[in-house]
Design a protein around this motif. Structure first.
Motif: not given
Length: 294
Positions: A149, A151, A154
């Motif tokens: 993902t 996310q 990050q």
């Protein structure tokens, strides 16, 4: 094959086998991540102290500066890592982190440009080693079937960077001591730095209750994993001294994933890891041994 090459490869396999006990122990004990990490380092300091007291300590300030930088990197890495796993899941984390090896493979040539020229003089071997590193990363990422993902990327960018740069700093630091006890001296001072940073973190940012820090799971996990981690680091750091390129050692260390899969299969425990990817990791490790023997 050169004797030093055979030595670091064998040491790497030993470290890989020992490393399998660490997640398996935590999986069973389920101790608090931060408390466990602290107790592990306390055990490492205690076990390595007798060797350090009998050793000739490095006199080059660069050793202590690089060790402090290494300790700071791994401290921040562990805090972010333990925070991110509950958010995105262990599967996502395990599929993102191997990418750090590709970064490390490239970046190390900036620290050791002579090695790059040496590889360029043997293009077929250089091409083989490059392919092995990339294939090992592919197989490591393929171990789990969960999606990566955005996310997770990050949240984990620093962890990936730390996993790439950390071993390089470790190797540079170890290179500033000629002591035969260098792995124990290095892990001792690195653990002290990490304990100091974690103490500051606990005092300022996140208090650690005594009930958690002194919980039986924390104490038991710290004792068991601390002993195993000390032995693993001794083998790993010794291998890092002899290994010409840290990323090549990572190829060998990746094989711990297969040993864990085999353990699950032998004990009848459910696991969704891909056995073909695990076998691929062993294949790349075997290819590394073959290429380095040419």
């Amino acid at each position: 094959m050169e004797a030093t090459t055979l030595l670091w490869i064998m040491l790497g396999f030993g470290a890989s086998l020992l490393n399998t006990a660490i997640p398996l122990t935590q999986e069973k004990i389920k101790a608090n991540g931060l408390a466990l990490a602290i107790w592990i380092k306390i055990v490492i300091v205690a076990l390595s102290l007798p060797v350090v007291l009998l050793s000739d300590l490095p006199t080059n300030p660069a050793f202590y500066i690089l060790t402090a930088i290494s300790g700071a990197i791994w401290c921040v890495n562990d805090v972010i890592y333990f925070r991110t796993v509950p958010v995105v899941g262990a599967g996502v984390v395990s599929r993102i982190l191997p990418a750090s090896v590709i970064i490390a493979f490239v970046v190390w040539f900036f620290f050791d440009p002579d090695l790059l020229f040496k590889y360029l003089e043997q293009p077929w071997q250089a091409a083989g080693l490059t392919a092995i590193v990339f294939l090992s990363v592919f197989f490591a990422i393929s171990m789990k079937s969960c999606p990566i993902t955005w996310q997770g990327i990050q949240l984990l960018w620093f962890v990936v960077l730390a996993a790439a740069i950390g071993p390089l700093i470790d190797k540079l630091s170890l290179g500033h001591t000629a002591s035969s006890e260098a792995p124990f001296v290095f892990m001792f001072f690195q653990a002290l730095v990490m304990l100091a940073f974690w103490s500051i973190f606990i005092l300022i940012k996140k208090p650690l209750p005594k009930t958690i820090f002194l919980a039986p799971s924390s104490l038991k996990g710290g004792a068991i994993i601390g002993v195993v981690e000390t032995m693993k680091l001794a083998l790993k750091f010794q291998a890092l001294i002899y290994c010409e390129h840290p990323a090549l050692l990572s190829v060998i260390l990746f094989t711990d994933a297969l040993w864990i899969i085999l353990y699950y299969r032998l004990t009848g425990r459910e696991d969704h890891s891909k056995i073909w990817a695990g076998l691929g990791l062993v294949g790349t490790a075997a290819a590394l041994v073959l290429v380095k023997s040419l």
